[in-house]
Write an enzyme that holds these catalytic residues in place. Structure first.
Site: not given
Lengths: 428, 312
Positions: A64, A66, A96, A154, A181, A234, A280, A307, A325
């Site tokens: 990720h 961001r 995401n 995800d 996910h 994951h 998570n 992840d 998470f």
């Protein structure tokens, strides 16, 4: 051929699982590509790699970055710095972000920033439903043209099986695998840690393994029906792993990844309420952890992915129930896995490196993760023997949310080379 | 050699050894006498400041703590979620740091999230007393239960204690459990399987059962937990009526209860739900004595914790 762009990596142990190579072999680099050592000019610079592992550049299929939306925690640039430091030459950022990467414009934005500011290759993943809301299909054809290598919602999971069924079928038309996910949102019911002995002892809301297992079972069925690829992200529970193992035996196009934290840690770690153990899927039981290791060994799990989920200290320094998470992982993944899987004798080096090279290449259906002559010189050099203590203050990631700070580990990437250029170098 | 209290916080009974629990109970014994005097006040905490930091609403526990603090002559401030800056978006840690900056000696903390007092205690110099955190822990409730049992039965070791009801969501059950095990009792956890996790049976001297007769037969102590209506709405059991018919302590079930067994309840009781109204008022019930003892136990805890703060 300019000499300064020519290198020979000498005396290293080349491990290239795609080609089945594990031997002492020199590697030539010319103008950013892998070259026959005999053709490299004698004036080329030499890198002495005796006692070190030379591997195709490692690929992290699950990170990720961001950006856009939460650049206080990470940016595309800093995420790639962290990747380089962690030994990764290619990373797959999940869509995401805010807004969600569900249009060609958002994918072009990611690629433009990666090209301009990034130091490793960023292979974008597009959202499969609009806004990752699980309702309407995203413009998958357009995303493909914009350069996505896979599709994923995800962080969320499409709950409607009919919509998911169409998604698997439709994405097959574009050769895009789905990275899922797996989470049954109703069963999830506000859980914050694994539902088991420790959640019962601590009085915390549990996330039962069935939250994952239900959707893995669904995905096995839909992958079979569509005859197409679903990659389970994951994976964390023994029961879901059993479903994947069984499905793969039957030739269904299901694959799975495990994270270093699920390989190294269990739910007991939560007992001090440190939010750097909140993720998570959650850390599960020792039995689940053993199942993950066994599945890495027998090939049921073909990919290791970090992840990498950066969060600011402010976000994480709250009550366990309220913390987001996720933990960062790019800069610790290789060391943790060398320590937990290789040095403890569970996996050979070739098996381990395969999880970051051959495994991702197969899931994505791309000609990457290997060092054939003429291919881009993406190379990771690994020292398996040096012991050190992980220090989060030295991370290049903008975030520090790791449970591994202070952990003594053995082995780390000492050089990362992308298109023939060193982007990380601890060698002399 | 006399063993001395050395903790600045009381967070959970799981952390305590048996002598520490007994020290609190013995100290409470002395403080119980204070409340029986004409002048119900001692100067033990004079000059100390205590903040009752209640992020989750509470009446009974807060009143009990407040009264305990007053009887020890402490200065008191009450901070609740609505009066604190948490409703304005300040983090819990920042609020706690602000309280600490006012040179507060003790923070009595109630929070809906498990582990919140542990999170704060490790980051402030003030002593932290857990007054209940989510479904995790409620140490003073367990201590007052232990005190009551010890006072009535003369011992705890070897007793059979049954805790009946919504174990899954109960911080009282979790705290009683550790205290009872530490002092040598055998524990049965009973109720519908949706509310009694079987993982508890992995612990030595703990039994899990789903049948009332089995739960009460042979028990020396029966502790009934409050059942919350929201659990029915969340689908853990079909109706309050069915719960009380199957898992309530009825006159009929009382046939299987030993005549000298104690009937306990942390309150507030739902008459006719967890137990028949006449049993709550009956001769075996010690429910109101638990309330009285709660005051003594909280005085003891405040006194011991205040006694080993760094600035002393």
């Amino acid at each position: 051929m300019t000499e300064k762009n020519s290198w020979i990596i000498k005396g290293g142990r080349l491990i290239d699982p795609v080609r089945g190579i594990d031997e002492i072999r020199d590697i030539g680099i010319m103008d950013g590509f892998v070259a026959d050592v005999a053709e490299v000019p004698s004036s080329a610079q030499t890198i002495m790699a005796e006692g070190l592992i030379v591997a195709p550049g490692l690929i992290d299929m699950h990170v990720h970055l961001r950006q856009p939306g939460k650049t206080a925690a990470e940016t595309i640039a800093t995420g790639t710095f962290a990747a380089a430091a962690g030994g990764f030459t290619s990373i797959l950022p999940m869509p995401n972000t805010s807004p969600v990467a569900d249009t060609p414009a958002s994918i072009e934005y990611i690629r433009a920033h990666a090209l301009r500011e990034g130091v490793v290759k960023v292979l974008p993943v597009g959202a499969m439903t609009k806004g990752s809301e699980g309702k309407e299909m995203a413009g998958i054809g357009g995303l493909k043209k914009a350069g996505v290598v896979a599709l994923s919602d995800d962080g969320k999971c499409v709950q409607n099986h009919e919509i998911m069924r169409h998604l698997v079928e439709y994405s097959k038309s574009f050769n895009l695998p789905i990275l899922d996910h797996c989470e049954d949102e109703i069963l999830m019911s506000g859980g914050v840690m694994h539902d088991g002995y420790w959640s019962v002892i601590l009085g915390m809301r549990g996330i039962t393994s069935a939250v994952e297992e239900m959707m893995v079972a669904r995905d096995v069925i839909l992958a079979r029906m569509a005859g197409w690829k679903i990659h389970i992200q994951h994976i964390s529970a023994r029961e879901s792993i059993e479903l994947v193992r069984n499905a793969r035996r039957r030739g269904i196009m299901i694959s799975a990844e495990a994270t270093p934290h699920h390989i190294a840690l269990t739910d007991e770690c939560v007992k001090n309420f440190d939010t750097n153990y909140k993720m998570n899927p959650p850390l599960r039981s020792e039995d689940d952890r053993q199942a993950i290791i066994a599945a890495l060994k027998d090939g049921t799990i073909s990919v290791i992915a970090s992840d990498h989920a950066p969060h600011t200290e402010t976000e994480k320094l709250v009550e366990f129930d309220y913390a987001p998470f996720g933990i960062v992982g790019l800069e610790t993944a290789v060391s943790i896995c060398l320590t937990e899987l290789y040095h403890k004798g569970y996996l050979t080096l070739s098996e381990l490196i395969s999880k970051w090279t051959k495994g991702p290449a197969e899931v994505l259906g791309l000609d990457i993760g290997t060092l054939n002559e003429g291919m881009p010189a993406d190379i990771t050099i690994i020292d398996t023997e040096t012991e050190f203590v992980i220090d989060k203050e030295r991370f290049l990631s903008k975030s520090r949310n790791t449970p591994f700070h202070g952990c003594k580990v053995k082995g780390r990437p000492v050089a990362t080379i992308v298109n023939g250029i060193f982007v990380h170098n601890l060698m002399s | 050699m006399e063993q001395r209290w050395t903790r600045k916080d009381l967070l959970s009974l799981e952390d305590l050894s048996d002598w520490e629990i007994n020290l609190i109970l013995d100290t409470a014994q002395e403080f119980k006498k204070v409340s029986q005097r004409k002048v119900k006040k001692v100067p033990a905490l004079r000059g100390k400041t205590v903040v009752n930091f209640f992020i989750e609403p509470s009446t009974r526990t807060r009143i009990s703590f407040e009264l305990a603090e007053q009887r020890l002559s402490a200065d008191i401030i009450n901070v609740s979620a609505s009066s604190s800056s948490i409703s304005k978006g300040e983090t819990l840690l920042d609020t706690a740091k602000n309280i600490e900056a006012l040179q507060v000696d003790l923070i009595v903390m109630r929070h809906s999230a498990a582990g919140a007092p542990n999170f704060i205690a490790s980051r402030v110099k003030s002593g932290v007393i857990n007054a209940g955190d989510g479904a995790h822990s409620h140490p003073t409730q367990a201590l007052l239960d232990l005190f009551t049992i010890r006072e009535k039965k003369g011992k705890i070791k070897g007793l059979n204690v049954s805790i009946i009801g919504d174990i899954l969501h109960s911080r009282v059950a979790r705290s009683d459990l550790w205290g009872l095990l530490s002092l040598g009792a055998n524990v049965t956890l009973a109720g519908p399987a949706t509310l009694v996790p079987r993982e508890f049976a992995k612990i030595d001297r703990v039994k899990v059962c789903h049948n009332m007769r089995e739960a009460v037969e042979g028990a020396d102590v029966i502790n009934l937990l409050r059942i919350q209506h929201e659990r029915q709405r969340a689908g853990f059991f079909p109706s309050i009526n069915e719960y009380s018919n199957v898992f309530g302590l009825s006159k009929e079930t009382m046939k299987y209860v030993k005549p000298d067994a104690l009937i306990m309840h942390p309150g507030p009781i739902n008459r006719g739900v967890e137990l028949d109204s006449s049993i709550a008022d009956g001769s075996q019930s010690v429910i109101l004595e638990q309330v009285t003892n709660g005051l003594a136990v909280r005085m003891a805890v405040l006194f011991l914790v205040a006694g080993c703060l760094k600035n002393d």
